[in-house]
Motif scaffolding. Structure first.
Motif, mmCIF file in Angstrom:
data_model
loop_
_atom_site.group_PDB
_atom_site.id
_atom_site.type_symbol
_atom_site.label_atom_id
_atom_site.label_comp_id
_atom_site.label_asym_id
_atom_site.label_seq_id
_atom_site.Cartn_x
_atom_site.Cartn_y
_atom_site.Cartn_z
ATOM 1 N N PHE A 1 0.692 -1.285 0.020
ATOM 2 C CA PHE A 1 -0.094 0.106 -0.125
ATOM 3 C C PHE A 1 1.019 1.137 0.038
ATOM 4 C CE2 PHE A 1 -2.534 3.411 2.155
ATOM 5 C CZ PHE A 1 -3.427 3.437 1.493
ATOM 6 N N ILE A 2 1.954 1.195 0.782
ATOM 7 C CA ILE A 2 2.884 2.628 0.794
ATOM 8 C C ILE A 2 3.583 2.591 -0.375
ATOM 9 C CG2 ILE A 2 4.574 3.406 2.149
ATOM 10 C CD1 ILE A 2 3.586 2.065 4.710
ATOM 11 N N THR A 3 4.124 1.427 -0.800
ATOM 12 C CA THR A 3 5.107 1.777 -1.970
ATOM 13 C C THR A 3 4.069 2.367 -3.390
ATOM 14 O OG1 THR A 3 4.857 -0.577 -2.697
ATOM 15 C CG2 THR A 3 6.758 0.261 -1.214
ATOM 16 N N SER A 4 2.797 1.605 -3.314
ATOM 17 C CA SER A 4 2.141 1.992 -4.708
ATOM 18 C C SER A 4 1.422 3.303 -4.451
ATOM 19 C CB SER A 4 0.712 0.825 -4.597
ATOM 20 O OG SER A 4 0.110 0.945 -3.461
ATOM 21 N N SER A 5 1.002 3.680 -3.229
ATOM 22 C CA SER A 5 0.748 5.071 -3.312
ATOM 23 C C SER A 5 1.725 6.182 -3.454
ATOM 24 C CB SER A 5 0.015 5.395 -1.497
ATOM 25 O OG SER A 5 -1.183 4.377 -1.421
ATOM 26 N N ALA A 6 3.024 5.781 -3.152
ATOM 27 C CA ALA A 6 4.001 6.643 -3.250
ATOM 28 C C ALA A 6 4.285 6.755 -4.713
ATOM 29 C CB ALA A 6 5.214 6.335 -2.400
ATOM 30 N N SER B 1 2.409 6.141 -7.173
ATOM 31 C CA SER B 1 1.411 6.948 -8.140
ATOM 32 C C SER B 1 1.440 8.311 -8.174
ATOM 33 C CB SER B 1 0.057 6.191 -7.534
ATOM 34 O OG SER B 1 -0.197 7.034 -6.013
ATOM 35 N N ARG B 2 2.047 8.915 -7.143
ATOM 36 C CA ARG B 2 2.181 10.387 -6.769
ATOM 37 C C ARG B 2 3.418 10.707 -7.625
ATOM 38 N NH1 ARG B 2 -1.302 12.497 -3.060
ATOM 39 N NH2 ARG B 2 -2.585 10.931 -2.038
ATOM 40 N N ALA B 3 4.671 9.934 -7.642
ATOM 41 C CA ALA B 3 5.793 10.178 -8.183
ATOM 42 C C ALA B 3 5.926 10.507 -9.688
ATOM 43 C CB ALA B 3 6.606 8.872 -7.711
ATOM 44 N N PHE B 4 6.915 11.318 -9.914
ATOM 45 C CA PHE B 4 7.182 11.372 -11.548
ATOM 46 C C PHE B 4 5.992 12.293 -12.172
ATOM 47 C CE2 PHE B 4 9.556 7.712 -10.211
ATOM 48 C CZ PHE B 4 10.822 8.053 -10.187
ATOM 49 N N LYS B 5 5.459 13.285 -11.497
ATOM 50 C CA LYS B 5 4.331 13.831 -11.979
ATOM 51 C C LYS B 5 4.499 14.415 -13.176
ATOM 52 C CE LYS B 5 2.006 14.645 -7.604
ATOM 53 N NZ LYS B 5 1.296 15.657 -6.683
ATOM 54 N N LYS B 6 5.591 15.022 -13.545
ATOM 55 C CA LYS B 6 5.742 15.482 -14.897
ATOM 56 C C LYS B 6 5.883 14.529 -16.171
ATOM 57 C CE LYS B 6 8.308 19.724 -13.390
ATOM 58 N NZ LYS B 6 9.638 20.297 -13.601
ATOM 59 N N ARG B 7 6.467 13.410 -15.688
ATOM 60 C CA ARG B 7 6.439 12.131 -16.889
ATOM 61 C C ARG B 7 5.226 11.678 -16.890
ATOM 62 N NH1 ARG B 7 11.313 9.531 -17.784
ATOM 63 N NH2 ARG B 7 13.102 11.088 -17.366
ATOM 64 N N GLY C 1 -8.162 7.568 -10.606
ATOM 65 C CA GLY C 1 -6.837 8.385 -10.235
ATOM 66 C C GLY C 1 -6.050 7.583 -8.931
ATOM 67 N N HIS C 2 -5.234 8.299 -8.360
ATOM 68 C CA HIS C 2 -4.367 7.903 -7.488
ATOM 69 C C HIS C 2 -5.330 7.596 -6.232
ATOM 70 C CE1 HIS C 2 -3.822 12.198 -6.579
ATOM 71 N NE2 HIS C 2 -3.803 11.832 -5.507
ATOM 72 N N TRP D 1 3.986 -1.368 -9.617
ATOM 73 C CA TRP D 1 5.024 -0.821 -9.950
ATOM 74 C C TRP D 1 5.624 -0.870 -11.533
ATOM 75 C CZ3 TRP D 1 10.144 -1.554 -6.536
ATOM 76 C CH2 TRP D 1 9.558 -1.517 -5.034
ATOM 77 N N GLY D 2 5.271 -1.704 -12.147
ATOM 78 C CA GLY D 2 5.520 -1.755 -13.532
ATOM 79 C C GLY D 2 4.571 -0.468 -14.165
ATOM 80 N N THR D 3 3.364 -0.603 -14.098
ATOM 81 C CA THR D 3 2.563 0.954 -14.467
ATOM 82 C C THR D 3 3.138 2.006 -14.190
ATOM 83 O OG1 THR D 3 0.592 -0.705 -14.334
ATOM 84 C CG2 THR D 3 0.211 1.715 -14.342
ATOM 85 N N GLU D 4 3.578 2.415 -12.946
ATOM 86 C CA GLU D 4 3.875 3.512 -12.422
ATOM 87 C C GLU D 4 5.159 4.040 -12.919
ATOM 88 O OE1 GLU D 4 1.805 5.622 -11.025
ATOM 89 O OE2 GLU D 4 0.279 4.375 -10.570
#
Length: 266
Positions: free
Chosen positions: A54-59, A61-67, A78-79, A125-128
């Motif tokens: 849960f923690i890694t997937s939530s993090a 989903s918010r990472a690399f917003k510009k990409r 959404g996230h 992880w693969g998606t994000e």
């Protein structure tokens, strides 16, 4: 008493996730339910695996917003996860945690739980992280067909490696926190099962998952009945009932099936 403590812990985590906008109201209720079973019946070892996902997937989903700018139009949600996403990702794992109550001294409920979580973690992880691939992805059913980033069924080198890493993380924890079998064997089984589940998720996305088309933007999307721009979307392929939540559920189930096949063969 352990079930009560599990409920309180699940309630606190769901509330914090709701406040952090990682869950909406329905998602928080669903997370409280699944967390109560996993924390209350399984215990702290099971809780660690669930929280890691849960923690890694939530993090991520918010990472690399510009990409990820412009990719939200591809995904149905959404996230901020709702109940469908919670049960889609955690339903199979919750089932095996419940089975642990009836078979507390058996290894297979733990392996089923870990394999299901490894699969959905690998998929997330693969998606994000697949967005970091410098080149556009290719369809898993036809590796010569190039598609836009975010397209269901598209895979890339970085995305696949990220899936392997996400699965391996759960595999490491599953081997560390279980004393009933050889750690190396558990790591191998869970990691392979998780990767297989994520690839099956991509296969469903490329073949039978419900996909729609927005005539205004001239793009394929998971969103229905309206696209991001507000235009009604029409079904172009797949089974209308097989949305992303059911695909995620199938991802976890295939992870478990793979684990059972490996155990049966070896």
């Amino acid at each position: 008493m352990q079930l009560l403590l599990g409920f309180l812990l699940a309630l606190i985590i769901a509330f914090l996730a709701y406040k952090a906008h990682s869950l909406n109201k329905s998602g928080a209720i669903a997370a409280t339910f699944t967390g109560t079973i996993i924390f209350g019946i399984g215990g702290w070892e099971w809780a660690i695996l669930l929280l890691t996902f849960f923690i890694t997937s939530s993090a991520l989903s918010r990472a690399f917003k510009k990409r990820k700018q412009g990719l939200n139009e591809k995904f149905s949600k959404g996230h901020e996860r709702d109940a469908g996403q919670v049960f889609g990702n955690g339903g199979i794992a919750t089932l095996f945690a419940a089975l642990h109550f009836f078979f507390p001294n058996e290894l297979w409920p733990w392996l089923g739980f870990a394999a299901a979580l490894a699969a959905v973690n690998a998929d997330t992880w693969g998606t994000e992280l697949g967005v970091l691939n410098p080149n556009p992805p290719r369809m898993i059913t036809n590796l010569t067909k190039i598609v836009e980033k975010g397209t269901s069924g598209g895979i890339s080198l970085i995305g696949t490696l990220a899936s392997l890493a996400g699965s391996a993380l759960i595999g490491i924890l599953a081997s560390l926190f279980n004393p009933l079998a050889d750690s190396a064997s558990i790591f191998f089984v869970v990691t392979l099962a998780g990767l297989a589940g994520s690839l099956f998720d991509s296969f469903l996305g490329a073949t039978v998952q419900a996909m729609y088309f927005c005539p205004t933007d001239n793009k394929e999307t998971e969103k229905h009945p309206l696209h991001t721009c507000g235009t009604p979307t029409t079904l172009i392929r797949g089974w209308v009932w097989l949305d992303n939540d059911w695909v995620n559920f199938a991802c976890g189930a295939f992870g478990v099936l793979t684990y059972l096949l490996i155990i049966g063969l070896f």
